[in-house]
Design a protein around this motif. Structure first.
Motif, PDB file in Angstrom:
ATOM      1  N   ILE A 271       4.288 -10.954   5.017  1.00 49.08           N
ATOM      2  CA  ILE A 271       5.151  -9.834   4.655  1.00 49.08           C
ATOM      3  C   ILE A 271       4.310  -8.683   4.110  1.00 49.08           C
ATOM      4  O   ILE A 271       4.541  -7.511   4.414  1.00 49.08           O
ATOM      5  N   LYS A 272       3.291  -9.022   3.306  1.00 47.75           N
ATOM      6  CA  LYS A 272       2.390  -8.008   2.775  1.00 47.75           C
ATOM      7  C   LYS A 272       1.672  -7.263   3.901  1.00 47.75           C
ATOM      8  O   LYS A 272       1.514  -6.038   3.850  1.00 47.75           O
ATOM      9  N   VAL A 273       1.244  -8.007   4.924  1.00 48.34           N
ATOM     10  CA  VAL A 273       0.572  -7.400   6.076  1.00 48.34           C
ATOM     11  C   VAL A 273       1.514  -6.455   6.813  1.00 48.34           C
ATOM     12  O   VAL A 273       1.134  -5.336   7.180  1.00 48.34           O
ATOM     13  N   LEU A 274       2.752  -6.890   7.032  1.00 42.38           N
ATOM     14  CA  LEU A 274       3.733  -6.060   7.728  1.00 42.38           C
ATOM     15  C   LEU A 274       4.025  -4.784   6.944  1.00 42.38           C
ATOM     16  O   LEU A 274       4.139  -3.698   7.530  1.00 42.38           O
ATOM     17  N   VAL A 275       4.142  -4.919   5.628  1.00 39.25           N
ATOM     18  CA  VAL A 275       4.367  -3.746   4.785  1.00 39.25           C
ATOM     19  C   VAL A 275       3.168  -2.808   4.862  1.00 39.25           C
ATOM     20  O   VAL A 275       3.319  -1.581   4.926  1.00 39.25           O
ATOM     21  N   GLY A 276       1.954  -3.375   4.860  1.00 39.25           N
ATOM     22  CA  GLY A 276       0.739  -2.572   4.981  1.00 39.25           C
ATOM     23  C   GLY A 276       0.695  -1.797   6.284  1.00 39.25           C
ATOM     24  O   GLY A 276       0.350  -0.611   6.304  1.00 39.25           O
ATOM     25  N   VAL A 277       1.056  -2.461   7.378  1.00 35.46           N
ATOM     26  CA  VAL A 277       1.085  -1.799   8.687  1.00 35.46           C
ATOM     27  C   VAL A 277       2.116  -0.679   8.694  1.00 35.46           C
ATOM     28  O   VAL A 277       1.867   0.426   9.202  1.00 35.46           O
ATOM     29  N   PHE A 278       3.290  -0.962   8.126  1.00 38.04           N
ATOM     30  CA  PHE A 278       4.361   0.049   8.079  1.00 38.04           C
ATOM     31  C   PHE A 278       3.928   1.267   7.267  1.00 38.04           C
ATOM     32  O   PHE A 278       4.134   2.412   7.682  1.00 38.04           O
ATOM     33  N   CYS A 279       3.331   1.017   6.100  1.00 40.51           N
ATOM     34  CA  CYS A 279       2.826   2.121   5.274  1.00 40.51           C
ATOM     35  C   CYS A 279       1.749   2.901   6.014  1.00 40.51           C
ATOM     36  O   CYS A 279       1.695   4.132   5.943  1.00 40.51           O
ATOM     37  N   GLY A 280       0.889   2.168   6.732  1.00 40.75           N
ATOM     38  CA  GLY A 280      -0.156   2.817   7.518  1.00 40.75           C
ATOM     39  C   GLY A 280       0.407   3.708   8.604  1.00 40.75           C
ATOM     40  O   GLY A 280      -0.124   4.794   8.879  1.00 40.75           O
ATOM     41  N   LEU A 281       1.502   3.262   9.242  1.00 37.43           N
ATOM     42  CA  LEU A 281       2.160   4.068  10.262  1.00 37.43           C
ATOM     43  C   LEU A 281       2.606   5.409   9.697  1.00 37.43           C
ATOM     44  O   LEU A 281       2.402   6.463  10.316  1.00 37.43           O
TER      45      LEU A 281
ATOM     46  N   GLY B 263      -5.221  10.764   1.771  1.00 36.76           N
ATOM     47  CA  GLY B 263      -5.469  10.107   0.494  1.00 36.76           C
ATOM     48  C   GLY B 263      -4.348  10.300  -0.512  1.00 36.76           C
ATOM     49  O   GLY B 263      -4.091   9.430  -1.343  1.00 36.76           O
ATOM     50  N   GLU B 264      -3.651  11.452  -0.423  1.00 36.60           N
ATOM     51  CA  GLU B 264      -2.555  11.733  -1.349  1.00 36.60           C
ATOM     52  C   GLU B 264      -1.412  10.727  -1.198  1.00 36.60           C
ATOM     53  O   GLU B 264      -0.621  10.528  -2.127  1.00 36.60           O
ATOM     54  N   LEU B 265      -1.295  10.121  -0.014  1.00 39.65           N
ATOM     55  CA  LEU B 265      -0.276   9.091   0.198  1.00 39.65           C
ATOM     56  C   LEU B 265      -0.851   7.685   0.044  1.00 39.65           C
ATOM     57  O   LEU B 265      -0.182   6.785  -0.458  1.00 39.65           O
ATOM     58  N   ILE B 266      -2.091   7.502   0.477  1.00 39.35           N
ATOM     59  CA  ILE B 266      -2.705   6.167   0.436  1.00 39.35           C
ATOM     60  C   ILE B 266      -2.813   5.658  -0.999  1.00 39.35           C
ATOM     61  O   ILE B 266      -2.442   4.508  -1.291  1.00 39.35           O
ATOM     62  N   ILE B 267      -3.312   6.494  -1.909  1.00 37.79           N
ATOM     63  CA  ILE B 267      -3.523   6.056  -3.289  1.00 37.79           C
ATOM     64  C   ILE B 267      -2.210   5.680  -3.983  1.00 37.79           C
ATOM     65  O   ILE B 267      -2.119   4.601  -4.573  1.00 37.79           O
ATOM     66  N   PRO B 268      -1.162   6.527  -3.927  1.00 34.49           N
ATOM     67  CA  PRO B 268       0.107   6.110  -4.553  1.00 34.49           C
ATOM     68  C   PRO B 268       0.683   4.834  -3.947  1.00 34.49           C
ATOM     69  O   PRO B 268       1.251   4.006  -4.662  1.00 34.49           O
ATOM     70  N   ILE B 269       0.539   4.651  -2.639  1.00 38.32           N
ATOM     71  CA  ILE B 269       1.043   3.432  -1.994  1.00 38.32           C
ATOM     72  C   ILE B 269       0.301   2.206  -2.517  1.00 38.32           C
ATOM     73  O   ILE B 269       0.903   1.164  -2.814  1.00 38.32           O
ATOM     74  N   LEU B 270      -1.027   2.321  -2.647  1.00 36.48           N
ATOM     75  CA  LEU B 270      -1.818   1.202  -3.165  1.00 36.48           C
ATOM     76  C   LEU B 270      -1.439   0.875  -4.606  1.00 36.48           C
ATOM     77  O   LEU B 270      -1.380  -0.294  -4.997  1.00 36.48           O
ATOM     78  N   ILE B 271      -1.154   1.918  -5.389  1.00 40.45           N
ATOM     79  CA  ILE B 271      -0.812   1.710  -6.804  1.00 40.45           C
ATOM     80  C   ILE B 271       0.606   1.157  -6.960  1.00 40.45           C
ATOM     81  O   ILE B 271       0.830   0.138  -7.612  1.00 40.45           O
ATOM     82  N   LEU B 272       1.571   1.836  -6.340  1.00 42.94           N
ATOM     83  CA  LEU B 272       2.984   1.540  -6.582  1.00 42.94           C
ATOM     84  C   LEU B 272       3.479   0.317  -5.820  1.00 42.94           C
ATOM     85  O   LEU B 272       4.338  -0.425  -6.311  1.00 42.94           O
ATOM     86  N   ILE B 273       2.967   0.089  -4.626  1.00 40.64           N
ATOM     87  CA  ILE B 273       3.462  -1.014  -3.792  1.00 40.64           C
ATOM     88  C   ILE B 273       2.585  -2.253  -3.904  1.00 40.64           C
ATOM     89  O   ILE B 273       3.084  -3.378  -4.049  1.00 40.64           O
ATOM     90  N   PHE B 274       1.260  -2.052  -3.888  1.00 43.77           N
ATOM     91  CA  PHE B 274       0.354  -3.202  -3.883  1.00 43.77           C
ATOM     92  C   PHE B 274      -0.272  -3.490  -5.249  1.00 43.77           C
ATOM     93  O   PHE B 274      -1.062  -4.424  -5.379  1.00 43.77           O
ATOM     94  N   GLY B 275       0.060  -2.684  -6.248  1.00 43.79           N
ATOM     95  CA  GLY B 275      -0.378  -2.959  -7.612  1.00 43.79           C
ATOM     96  C   GLY B 275      -1.864  -2.830  -7.846  1.00 43.79           C
ATOM     97  O   GLY B 275      -2.425  -3.519  -8.702  1.00 43.79           O
ATOM     98  N   VAL B 276      -2.533  -1.939  -7.122  1.00 41.79           N
ATOM     99  CA  VAL B 276      -3.980  -1.752  -7.259  1.00 41.79           C
ATOM    100  C   VAL B 276      -4.257  -0.733  -8.365  1.00 41.79           C
ATOM    101  O   VAL B 276      -3.579   0.296  -8.448  1.00 41.79           O
ATOM    102  N   ASP B 277      -5.239  -1.008  -9.224  1.00 40.64           N
ATOM    103  CA  ASP B 277      -5.635  -0.049 -10.253  1.00 40.64           C
ATOM    104  C   ASP B 277      -6.136   1.227  -9.593  1.00 40.64           C
ATOM    105  O   ASP B 277      -6.797   1.188  -8.547  1.00 40.64           O
ATOM    106  N   ILE B 278      -5.838   2.369 -10.191  1.00 38.35           N
ATOM    107  CA  ILE B 278      -6.122   3.653  -9.552  1.00 38.35           C
ATOM    108  C   ILE B 278      -7.614   3.870  -9.284  1.00 38.35           C
ATOM    109  O   ILE B 278      -7.993   4.501  -8.308  1.00 38.35           O
ATOM    110  N   LYS B 279      -8.488   3.323 -10.137  1.00 31.33           N
ATOM    111  CA  LYS B 279      -9.923   3.494  -9.910  1.00 31.33           C
ATOM    112  C   LYS B 279     -10.375   2.737  -8.666  1.00 31.33           C
ATOM    113  O   LYS B 279     -11.215   3.221  -7.904  1.00 31.33           O
TER     114      LYS B 279
END
Length: 266
Positions: free
Chosen positions: A143-153, A167-183
């Motif tokens: 499911i995580k992979v499918l969400v990643g592909v969808f976000c990538g689209l 990058g303006e979309l990639i970083i917020p998606i990584l933070i808000l959806i995948f829980g990645v620290d901003i750094k």
């Protein structure tokens, strides 16, 4: 404007933009484009081509300076997410190029305007009162992979229409959806953006947009040097500035980009 003035302006303006790339993880295309169009008086077609080439230098420099500051063991768990977003982004960029002929520019800009303001406000609120912990629980890796592909689209689609790395979309998606620290998200964003930028450069090269040597000596080279200097400064600041402040800065930049888009639309 003579060549010496053009070189000096290119160097001075590209350094702070490169610093943003090194600090947050952006190519800086949105902030560089007004300089190319307004101050340097380039045509829109040439400005986009030059912008992509300089963005590549900024992204590669930022990656080189940021990677030693982040443990590879931190990036490895995100490799599957990175790969899925890249696959989606490449696909989205391919279809976005064709769709750009069908969708009205006004509708696209209105959609992006709302999206950037919403994400920017969300990140600013998160900077003051953290409420996002660990991103979304997907339950299963597929499911995580499918969400990643969808976000990538979505990222690739918008990037191809606007001619930016996304990058303006990639970083917020990584933070808000995948829980990645901003750094960490900034470095991952740069790695994800790289294939999109390379495709854009190859397309412009095939269209003979880099055939004039004067563009290299008076524009790409000095802006590239400024971007490298800026990326070094920005990457050095990553360890000194807290994630909350970087998140606030990104939120403000997103809202600024949205307002700039609104003004241009008007």
């Amino acid at each position: 404007m003579n060549k010496k003035q053009s070189v000096l302006l290119s160097l001075l303006t590209s350094t702070p933009i490169g610093a943003l790339g090194g600090l947050i993880g952006l190519g800086g295309a949105e902030f560089r484009l007004p300089v190319l169009l307004g101050m340097l008086k380039l045509s829109a077609r040439k400005a986009v081509a030059m912008n992509i080439a300089i963005s590549l230098i900024t992204i590669i420099s930022s990656i080189i300076f940021r990677i030693p500051k982040i443990s590879i063991s931190t990036l490895l768990p995100l490799s599957l997410v990175m790969f899925s977003i890249i696959v989606g982004s490449m696909t989205g960029a391919y279809f976005g190029a064709d769709f750009s002929k069908k969708v009205t520019e006004s509708l696209l800009k209105n959609t992006i305007l709302i999206l950037l303001i919403f994400i920017g406000c969300l990140l600013i609120c998160e900077g003051f009162v953290p409420f996002i912990t660990g991103g979304i629980n997907f339950g299963h890796v597929s499911i995580k992979v499918l969400v990643g592909v969808f976000c990538g689209l979505i990222i690739g689609f918008i990037s191809s229409l606007l001619g930016v790395a996304g990058g303006e979309l990639i970083i917020p998606i990584l933070i808000l959806i995948f829980g990645v620290d901003i750094k960490i998200a900034g470095t991952v964003s740069l790695l994800i953006s790289l294939p999109t930028i390379l495709i854009g450069i190859s397309k412009n090269a095939s269209n003979k947009m880099y055939s004039d040597k004067k563009d290299f000596t008076s524009l790409i080279l000095p802006m590239g040097i400024g971007s490298i200097i800026g990326a070094f400064i920005g990457a050095a600041l990553v360890s000194m500035i807290s994630s909350e402040i970087i998140r606030l800065l990104l939120g403000i930049l997103l809202i600024f980009s949205a307002l700039k888009l609104f003004i241009e639309k008007k």
